[in-house]
Design an enzyme around this catalytic site. Structure first.
Site, short mmCIF file in Angstrom:
data_model
loop_
_atom_site.label_atom_id
_atom_site.label_comp_id
_atom_site.label_asym_id
_atom_site.label_seq_id
_atom_site.Cartn_x
_atom_site.Cartn_y
_atom_site.Cartn_z
N THR A 1 1.41 -0.10 -7.56
CA THR A 1 1.84 -1.35 -8.19
C THR A 1 2.57 -1.09 -9.51
O THR A 1 2.35 -0.07 -10.17
CB THR A 1 0.60 -2.23 -8.45
OG1 THR A 1 0.97 -3.34 -9.27
CG2 THR A 1 -0.50 -1.46 -9.18
N ASP A 2 3.38 -2.07 -9.91
CA ASP A 2 4.05 -1.98 -11.22
C ASP A 2 3.06 -2.22 -12.38
O ASP A 2 3.37 -1.92 -13.53
CB ASP A 2 5.23 -2.96 -11.32
CG ASP A 2 4.83 -4.43 -11.15
OD1 ASP A 2 3.64 -4.72 -10.92
OD2 ASP A 2 5.74 -5.29 -11.25
N GLU A 3 1.87 -2.78 -12.05
CA GLU A 3 0.92 -3.11 -13.13
C GLU A 3 0.41 -1.88 -13.86
O GLU A 3 -0.14 -2.00 -14.96
CB GLU A 3 -0.26 -3.92 -12.56
CG GLU A 3 0.17 -5.22 -11.95
CD GLU A 3 -0.93 -6.26 -11.89
OE1 GLU A 3 -1.98 -6.09 -12.52
OE2 GLU A 3 -0.72 -7.26 -11.18
N LYS B 1 -5.82 1.43 -10.16
CA LYS B 1 -4.63 1.85 -9.40
C LYS B 1 -3.94 3.02 -10.11
O LYS B 1 -3.47 3.96 -9.48
CB LYS B 1 -3.64 0.69 -9.23
CG LYS B 1 -4.09 -0.41 -8.29
CD LYS B 1 -4.25 0.05 -6.84
CE LYS B 1 -2.93 0.35 -6.16
NZ LYS B 1 -3.13 0.64 -4.70
N TYR C 1 -8.24 -3.72 -12.55
CA TYR C 1 -7.46 -3.44 -11.33
C TYR C 1 -6.37 -2.41 -11.59
O TYR C 1 -6.27 -1.39 -10.90
CB TYR C 1 -6.84 -4.75 -10.80
CG TYR C 1 -5.70 -4.51 -9.82
CD1 TYR C 1 -5.94 -3.97 -8.57
CD2 TYR C 1 -4.37 -4.80 -10.18
CE1 TYR C 1 -4.89 -3.72 -7.68
CE2 TYR C 1 -3.33 -4.57 -9.30
CZ TYR C 1 -3.59 -4.03 -8.05
OH TYR C 1 -2.55 -3.78 -7.19
P1 NAD Z 1 -4.99 -7.24 0.12
O1 NAD Z 1 -6.14 -7.43 -0.81
O2 NAD Z 1 -4.36 -8.41 0.78
O3 NAD Z 1 -5.43 -6.24 1.31
C1 NAD Z 1 -6.19 -5.09 1.09
C2 NAD Z 1 -6.71 -4.62 2.43
O4 NAD Z 1 -7.46 -3.41 2.21
C3 NAD Z 1 -7.68 -5.61 3.10
O5 NAD Z 1 -7.37 -5.74 4.46
C4 NAD Z 1 -9.05 -4.98 2.90
O6 NAD Z 1 -9.97 -5.29 3.94
C5 NAD Z 1 -8.69 -3.50 2.90
N1 NAD Z 1 -9.67 -2.67 2.19
C6 NAD Z 1 -10.22 -2.92 0.97
N2 NAD Z 1 -11.08 -1.93 0.65
C7 NAD Z 1 -11.04 -1.03 1.67
C8 NAD Z 1 -11.68 0.21 1.92
N3 NAD Z 1 -12.56 0.73 1.04
N4 NAD Z 1 -11.40 0.88 3.06
C9 NAD Z 1 -10.53 0.35 3.97
N5 NAD Z 1 -9.92 -0.82 3.79
C10 NAD Z 1 -10.16 -1.50 2.65
O7 NAD Z 1 -3.94 -6.39 -0.70
P2 NAD Z 1 -2.34 -6.40 -0.60
O8 NAD Z 1 -1.82 -7.44 -1.50
O9 NAD Z 1 -1.94 -6.37 0.81
O10 NAD Z 1 -2.02 -5.00 -1.28
C11 NAD Z 1 -1.93 -3.80 -0.49
C12 NAD Z 1 -1.64 -2.63 -1.41
O11 NAD Z 1 -0.42 -2.86 -2.10
C13 NAD Z 1 -2.70 -2.42 -2.51
O12 NAD Z 1 -2.88 -1.04 -2.68
C14 NAD Z 1 -2.09 -3.05 -3.74
O13 NAD Z 1 -2.56 -2.42 -4.90
C15 NAD Z 1 -0.62 -2.78 -3.51
N6 NAD Z 1 0.33 -3.74 -4.12
C16 NAD Z 1 0.17 -5.08 -3.92
C17 NAD Z 1 1.13 -5.94 -4.45
C18 NAD Z 1 1.04 -7.44 -4.25
O14 NAD Z 1 1.83 -8.18 -4.86
N7 NAD Z 1 0.13 -7.95 -3.42
C19 NAD Z 1 2.22 -5.44 -5.16
C20 NAD Z 1 2.33 -4.07 -5.35
C21 NAD Z 1 1.39 -3.22 -4.80
O1 DAU Z 2 2.65 -6.83 -9.92
C1 DAU Z 2 2.05 -6.44 -8.72
C2 DAU Z 2 0.69 -7.09 -8.60
O2 DAU Z 2 0.92 -8.46 -8.31
C3 DAU Z 2 -0.18 -6.46 -7.52
O3 DAU Z 2 -0.46 -5.13 -7.88
C4 DAU Z 2 -1.49 -7.24 -7.36
O4 DAU Z 2 -2.24 -6.69 -6.29
C5 DAU Z 2 -1.14 -8.68 -7.05
O5 DAU Z 2 -2.33 -9.45 -6.95
C6 DAU Z 2 -0.23 -9.26 -8.12
O6 DAU Z 2 -0.95 -9.39 -9.38
P1 DAU Z 2 -0.78 -10.69 -10.32
O7 DAU Z 2 -1.97 -10.78 -11.18
O8 DAU Z 2 0.56 -10.69 -10.97
O9 DAU Z 2 -0.76 -11.83 -9.16
P2 DAU Z 2 -1.44 -13.28 -9.10
O10 DAU Z 2 -0.87 -13.95 -7.90
O11 DAU Z 2 -2.92 -13.20 -9.22
O12 DAU Z 2 -0.87 -13.99 -10.40
C7 DAU Z 2 0.52 -14.13 -10.60
C8 DAU Z 2 0.73 -14.78 -11.95
O13 DAU Z 2 0.27 -16.14 -11.88
C9 DAU Z 2 -0.09 -14.14 -13.06
O14 DAU Z 2 0.67 -14.19 -14.26
C10 DAU Z 2 -1.32 -15.01 -13.18
C11 DAU Z 2 -0.79 -16.39 -12.82
N1 DAU Z 2 -1.73 -17.28 -12.15
C12 DAU Z 2 -2.42 -16.82 -11.08
C13 DAU Z 2 -3.31 -17.63 -10.41
C14 DAU Z 2 -4.10 -17.11 -9.22
C15 DAU Z 2 -1.86 -18.60 -12.57
O15 DAU Z 2 -1.21 -19.04 -13.55
N2 DAU Z 2 -2.74 -19.41 -11.92
C16 DAU Z 2 -3.49 -18.99 -10.87
O16 DAU Z 2 -4.31 -19.79 -10.32
#
Ligand code: NAD
Ligand code: DAU
Length: 353
Positions: free
Chosen positions: A133-135, A163, A159
């Protein structure tokens, strides 16, 4: 030929597996623990396909991972599995340490042992792709340059710290043991099958249910949004042509303030499914207490992956968000099961867990 995908029942992993199976006959072994975020409904269209095998299990279970590696002999492991929600990491960081750090460590060790014993041609072709992730880079001010691959790591939440730790382990396994790794650091994804704890699906579903649309703080935090299918394409491209040991930043060139994102969703819903009382969905916007340690701005400089690998996003935010809102309107059953917890019951019935 086979690939092992971890976390392939989650949001991004699920989209990746669906796209992979649609475009290739290569076998996908999908290892997922099925936490609250894992959802087999997402994979329901793969029923009966002989190029997808689902295995419920933990990336931290070295015995299971070793068994799968030896049985299926994958040419690549693509690691999506993680605890992914920042707010949950603030309330309870332990699972994040366990899966994102200890789990990745155990996965790397099992993969290293498997890779070490491969015949030399298979060993050279093998890849471990870590999805991050970019975080990990921390937060930007309004005038800072976007994150590049050389920006230093400054994670701010449990988180992102977990990561960042996993990224460092992956890097070390390459430098110390020569494991052929690739890492992608992506910005915020959105699109189909997104669990409604995250901003975009939460706002769509709350709007339709007549509930408040919660905006943390002043709503001026900025995220760089990428349509999930574009992220999946970037991962496939890095897997195919990425340089070993390198990291690739993936982003959408779509910086938006949260309040603007929420207003865009409200406007789309006003057009596609107007409220019965004739009022706009934006009336449901409610300001709530800010997230502790809330990062102000993320932005990705995605020039390296475009220059070196020829990847760039196909969707703009306008096209991607319209498709996403329409998908949530069209997929009542998936939405219903997620919101009612029905898919958890199905999992218990199917797997006895
Ligand atoms: P998600 O939470 O939707 O899915 C995570 C999946 O991993 C789930 O299916 C869960 O059951 C599985 N899991 C959790 N713990 C596990 C374990 N110990 N063993 C096996 N499986 C396990 O997450 P996502 O949003 O699909 O993110 C996927 C990956 O991409 C993560 O590594 C996250 O850090 C990264 N990522 C997410 C975003 C985003 O915006 N969602 C952006 C950049 C990177
Ligand atoms: O940047 C990549 C990341 O983006 C991933 O690594 C994470 O897995 C993914 O969950 C996401 O993280 P964020 O914290 O940015 O996503 P989230 O959807 O939780 O929140 C997006 C923005 O919106 C953040 O600034 C918090 C805000 N927010 C979120 C929720 C759930 C609100 O204002 N209200 C809300 O109810």
């Amino acid at each position: 030929m086979t690939v092992l995908v971890t976390g392939g029942a989650g949001f991004i992993g699920g989209n990746f597996v669906l796209d992979w199976c649609a475009g290739s006959d290569e076998l996908v072994v999908n290892l997922d623990k099925l936490t609250y975020a894992g959802n087999l409904d997402t994979l329901s269209t793969l029923k009966g396909r002989d190029n997808h095998v689902f295995v419920q299990g933990d990336i931290g279970d070295k015995v299971l991972v070793t068994k799968l590696l030896n049985e299926y002999q994958p040419r690549a492991v693509i690691n999506f599995a993680a605890e992914s929600h920042v707010d949950r990491s603030i309330h309870g960081p332990a699972d994040f340490i366990e899966t994102n750090i200890v789990g990745t460590f155990n996965l790397l060790e099992a993969v290293r042992a498997y890779w070490s014993d491969l015949p030399s041609d298979h060993k050279a072709a093998f890849r471990f792709l870590h999805v991050s992730t970019d975080e990990v880079y921390g937060t930007l001010s309004a005038t800072d340059e976007p994150f590049s691959e050389t920006t230093s790591y400054e994670p701010n939440s449990p988180y992102s710290a977990s990561k960042a730790a996993s990224d460092h382990l992956v890097r070390a396994w390459h430098h110390t043991y020569g494991l052929p790794v690739l890492t992608t650091n992506c910005s915020n994804n959105y699109g189909p099958y997104h669990f409604p704890e995250k901003l975009i699906p939460l706002v769509i579903l709350n709007a339709l249910a007549g509930k408040p649309l919660p905006i943390y703080g002043d709503g001026q935090q900025i995220r760089d949004w990428l349509f999930v299918k574009d992220h999946c394409a970037a991962i496939r491209r890095v897997l195919e042509a990425g340089r070993l040991g390198e990291t690739y930043n993936v982003g959408g060139w779509n910086e938006k303030a949260n309040l603007d994102v929420v207003n865009t969703i409200c406007t789309l819903l006003d057009e596609l499914k107007p409220r019965a009382d004739g009022k706009g969905y934006a009336e449901q916007i409610t300001y709530v207490t800010d997230r502790p340690g809330h990062d102000r701005r993320y932005a990705i400089d995605a020039r390296k992956i475009e220059r070196d690998l020829g990847w760039k996003p196909a969707e703009t935010f306008d096209t991607g968000i319209r498709k996403t809102v329409q998908w949530y309107l069209d997929n009542h059953e998936w939405v219903q099961n997620v919101t009612s917890g029905g898919y958890r019951e199905w999992t218990a019935k199917q797997y006895g867990a």
